[in-house]
Design a protein around this motif. Sequence first.
Motif, PDB file in Angstrom:
ATOM      1  N   MET A 112       5.186  56.131  21.852  1.00  0.00           N
ATOM      2  CA  MET A 112       5.157  57.646  21.957  1.00  0.00           C
ATOM      3  C   MET A 112       4.201  58.158  20.761  1.00  0.00           C
ATOM      4  O   MET A 112       4.020  57.762  19.659  1.00  0.00           O
ATOM      5  N   SER A 113       3.414  59.199  21.175  1.00  0.00           N
ATOM      6  CA  SER A 113       2.674  59.685  20.256  1.00  0.00           C
ATOM      7  C   SER A 113       3.237  60.999  19.541  1.00  0.00           C
ATOM      8  O   SER A 113       4.216  61.561  20.148  1.00  0.00           O
ATOM      9  N   SER A 114       2.619  61.491  18.585  1.00  0.00           N
ATOM     10  CA  SER A 114       2.980  62.522  17.835  1.00  0.00           C
ATOM     11  C   SER A 114       2.883  63.872  18.611  1.00  0.00           C
ATOM     12  O   SER A 114       3.874  64.709  18.571  1.00  0.00           O
ATOM     13  N   GLU A 115       2.189  63.983  19.651  1.00  0.00           N
ATOM     14  CA  GLU A 115       1.926  65.080  20.473  1.00  0.00           C
ATOM     15  C   GLU A 115       3.355  65.173  21.330  1.00  0.00           C
ATOM     16  O   GLU A 115       3.868  66.454  21.644  1.00  0.00           O
ATOM     17  N   ASP A 116       3.958  63.989  21.675  1.00  0.00           N
ATOM     18  CA  ASP A 116       5.247  64.140  22.053  1.00  0.00           C
ATOM     19  C   ASP A 116       6.521  64.675  21.700  1.00  0.00           C
ATOM     20  O   ASP A 116       7.381  65.088  22.238  1.00  0.00           O
ATOM     21  N   TRP A 117       6.269  64.602  19.985  1.00  0.00           N
ATOM     22  CA  TRP A 117       7.370  65.288  19.339  1.00  0.00           C
ATOM     23  C   TRP A 117       7.221  66.855  19.032  1.00  0.00           C
ATOM     24  O   TRP A 117       8.213  67.347  18.275  1.00  0.00           O
ATOM     25  N   THR A 118       6.019  67.256  19.096  1.00  0.00           N
ATOM     26  CA  THR A 118       5.835  68.517  18.730  1.00  0.00           C
ATOM     27  C   THR A 118       6.596  69.590  19.301  1.00  0.00           C
ATOM     28  O   THR A 118       7.067  70.544  18.644  1.00  0.00           O
ATOM     29  N   ALA A 119       7.501  69.378  20.353  1.00  0.00           N
ATOM     30  CA  ALA A 119       8.182  70.295  21.071  1.00  0.00           C
ATOM     31  C   ALA A 119       9.757  70.368  20.124  1.00  0.00           C
ATOM     32  O   ALA A 119      10.208  71.282  20.382  1.00  0.00           O
ATOM     33  N   TRP A 120       9.758  69.460  19.354  1.00  0.00           N
ATOM     34  CA  TRP A 120      11.142  69.629  18.368  1.00  0.00           C
ATOM     35  C   TRP A 120      10.784  70.552  17.223  1.00  0.00           C
ATOM     36  O   TRP A 120      11.688  70.834  16.616  1.00  0.00           O
ATOM     37  N   ILE A 121       9.518  70.856  16.995  1.00  0.00           N
ATOM     38  CA  ILE A 121       9.192  71.766  15.902  1.00  0.00           C
ATOM     39  C   ILE A 121       9.936  73.097  16.135  1.00  0.00           C
ATOM     40  O   ILE A 121       9.361  73.728  17.502  1.00  0.00           O
ATOM     41  N   GLY A 122      10.510  73.653  15.356  1.00  0.00           N
ATOM     42  CA  GLY A 122      11.088  74.796  15.478  1.00  0.00           C
ATOM     43  C   GLY A 122      12.322  74.956  16.252  1.00  0.00           C
ATOM     44  O   GLY A 122      13.127  75.889  16.177  1.00  0.00           O
ATOM     45  N   ARG A 123      12.945  73.575  16.527  1.00  0.00           N
ATOM     46  CA  ARG A 123      14.133  73.379  17.166  1.00  0.00           C
ATOM     47  C   ARG A 123      15.440  73.646  15.889  1.00  0.00           C
ATOM     48  O   ARG A 123      15.247  73.283  14.746  1.00  0.00           O
ATOM     49  N   THR A 124      16.541  74.324  16.351  1.00  0.00           N
ATOM     50  CA  THR A 124      17.391  74.682  15.450  1.00  0.00           C
ATOM     51  C   THR A 124      18.938  74.375  15.732  1.00  0.00           C
ATOM     52  O   THR A 124      19.101  73.821  16.784  1.00  0.00           O
ATOM     53  N   GLU A 125      19.837  74.082  14.796  1.00  0.00           N
ATOM     54  CA  GLU A 125      21.113  73.914  14.812  1.00  0.00           C
ATOM     55  C   GLU A 125      21.832  74.858  13.803  1.00  0.00           C
ATOM     56  O   GLU A 125      21.255  75.270  12.771  1.00  0.00           O
ATOM     57  N   VAL A 126      22.973  75.190  14.250  1.00  0.00           N
ATOM     58  CA  VAL A 126      24.025  75.542  13.239  1.00  0.00           C
ATOM     59  C   VAL A 126      25.287  74.969  13.144  1.00  0.00           C
ATOM     60  O   VAL A 126      25.907  74.563  13.936  1.00  0.00           O
ATOM     61  N   VAL A 127      25.630  74.501  12.009  1.00  0.00           N
ATOM     62  CA  VAL A 127      26.943  73.769  11.643  1.00  0.00           C
ATOM     63  C   VAL A 127      27.782  74.353  10.656  1.00  0.00           C
ATOM     64  O   VAL A 127      27.386  74.878   9.867  1.00  0.00           O
ATOM     65  N   GLU A 128      29.143  74.618  11.041  1.00  0.00           N
ATOM     66  CA  GLU A 128      30.004  75.197  10.344  1.00  0.00           C
ATOM     67  C   GLU A 128      31.021  74.438   9.723  1.00  0.00           C
ATOM     68  O   GLU A 128      31.271  73.265  10.420  1.00  0.00           O
ATOM     69  N   ASP A 129      31.449  74.609   8.364  1.00  0.00           N
ATOM     70  CA  ASP A 129      32.192  73.492   7.740  1.00  0.00           C
ATOM     71  C   ASP A 129      33.119  74.299   6.783  1.00  0.00           C
ATOM     72  O   ASP A 129      32.785  75.274   6.248  1.00  0.00           O
ATOM     73  N   ASP A 130      34.335  73.838   6.544  1.00  0.00           N
ATOM     74  CA  ASP A 130      35.047  74.442   5.494  1.00  0.00           C
ATOM     75  C   ASP A 130      34.637  73.706   4.119  1.00  0.00           C
ATOM     76  O   ASP A 130      34.735  72.450   4.036  1.00  0.00           O
ATOM     77  N   ILE A 131      34.554  74.213   3.026  1.00  0.00           N
ATOM     78  CA  ILE A 131      34.367  73.618   1.682  1.00  0.00           C
ATOM     79  C   ILE A 131      35.517  73.173   1.218  1.00  0.00           C
ATOM     80  O   ILE A 131      36.064  73.793   0.136  1.00  0.00           O
ATOM     81  N   CYS A 132      36.187  72.260   1.814  1.00  0.00           N
ATOM     82  CA  CYS A 132      37.546  72.145   1.544  1.00  0.00           C
ATOM     83  C   CYS A 132      37.834  71.283   0.248  1.00  0.00           C
ATOM     84  O   CYS A 132      36.730  70.420  -0.374  1.00  0.00           O
ATOM     85  N   LEU A 133      38.999  71.451  -0.427  1.00  0.00           N
ATOM     86  CA  LEU A 133      39.018  70.875  -1.742  1.00  0.00           C
ATOM     87  C   LEU A 133      39.255  69.321  -1.523  1.00  0.00           C
ATOM     88  O   LEU A 133      38.862  68.777  -2.471  1.00  0.00           O
ATOM     89  N   ALA A 134      39.714  68.837  -0.419  1.00  0.00           N
ATOM     90  CA  ALA A 134      40.103  67.558  -0.609  1.00  0.00           C
ATOM     91  C   ALA A 134      38.943  66.547  -0.517  1.00  0.00           C
ATOM     92  O   ALA A 134      38.774  65.510  -1.292  1.00  0.00           O
ATOM     93  N   GLN A 135      37.650  67.167   0.045  1.00  0.00           N
ATOM     94  CA  GLN A 135      36.162  66.348  -0.216  1.00  0.00           C
ATOM     95  C   GLN A 135      36.036  66.476  -1.310  1.00  0.00           C
ATOM     96  O   GLN A 135      35.350  65.420  -1.827  1.00  0.00           O
ATOM     97  N   ALA A 136      35.894  67.739  -2.083  1.00  0.00           N
ATOM     98  CA  ALA A 136      35.630  67.617  -3.470  1.00  0.00           C
ATOM     99  C   ALA A 136      36.035  66.752  -4.283  1.00  0.00           C
ATOM    100  O   ALA A 136      35.758  66.049  -5.364  1.00  0.00           O
ATOM    101  N   LEU A 137      37.703  66.685  -4.230  1.00  0.00           N
ATOM    102  CA  LEU A 137      38.372  65.686  -5.018  1.00  0.00           C
ATOM    103  C   LEU A 137      38.124  64.385  -4.632  1.00  0.00           C
ATOM    104  O   LEU A 137      38.227  63.503  -5.548  1.00  0.00           O
ATOM    105  N   ALA A 138      37.801  63.847  -3.650  1.00  0.00           N
ATOM    106  CA  ALA A 138      37.196  62.727  -3.121  1.00  0.00           C
ATOM    107  C   ALA A 138      35.781  62.362  -3.763  1.00  0.00           C
ATOM    108  O   ALA A 138      35.497  61.239  -4.269  1.00  0.00           O
ATOM    109  N   ALA A 139      34.828  63.178  -3.800  1.00  0.00           N
ATOM    110  CA  ALA A 139      33.643  62.995  -4.640  1.00  0.00           C
ATOM    111  C   ALA A 139      34.011  62.912  -5.802  1.00  0.00           C
ATOM    112  O   ALA A 139      33.200  61.955  -6.521  1.00  0.00           O
TER     113      ALA A 139
END
Length: 279
Positions: free
Chosen positions: A1-28
């Motif tokens: 696969m050449s780099s030209e085949d990957w240029t279609a991904w430039i500009g691709r976006t995603e949105v991820v939602e999450d709660d900044i939950c206390l349990a994960q911070a306590l685990a960290a």
Amino acid sequence: MSSEDWTAWIGRTEVVEDDICLAQALAAAATLEPPSAPPSAGAALPPLWHWFYFLPRAPQSKLGSDGHPQRGGFIPPIPYPRRMFAGARIRFHHPLLIGQPARREGIIRNITQKSGRTGPLAFVTVGYQIYQGETLCIEEEQDIVYREPGAPVPAPVPVELPPVSDAITRIVVPDTRLLFRFSALTFNAHRIHYDRPYAQQEEGYPGLVVHGPLVAVLLMELARHNTTRPITGFSFRSQAPIFDLAPFRLLARFGDDRVELEAQGPDGTTALSATAELG
């Protein structure tokens, strides 16, 4: 696969939602053991701890043999088998507050191909913006590198590290418990961090690989607990892997408006360098 085949991904976006939950911070906090009070609801999330949220949750059947999620979708299907989080540049505009929802907007900014010592390399630059409500809290740009396997990596030969008088230092013992807990915190199933036979026989490493983000977080912790000023920016670059075979050293050198940070392997070489900017 050449780099030209990957240029279609430039500009691709995603949105991820999450709660900044206390349990994960306590685990960290239980994993990192900062010399401060445990996190609490409504408090500011420490810098870089956003890496413990917005995690990829690929189904078990969608994992590759190495433990990474199969590529495609947001991340282009680059065929090179080795993947490394090589560096990042981050601006902290406003603290994320524990206990409140947040969203992360991502975009593929660039994909380039180069030739390195181990063969062809592909660099994917991903941009992120993290919001709580309409407040922009964090801007981040990550560099992900894909490469061919290459030759086996020799074990570093430990040396007696010379004392330093111009830096705050910390010695870290990277045992399997720490690596397992950090993998769990980041929902990272990459087998090089916990499966010793796989790391040695399949990927040619002499031991388990210490996560680059773990080293970066430990450097940030060293900086933030030795200053009363806010940290407004952070950047890092991985230069060599660290293994669970011997302790490694962290160094923080404070200047007027920045902290120069370094992680030294047991052989004294620089494994990761970073800079924290002070407000």
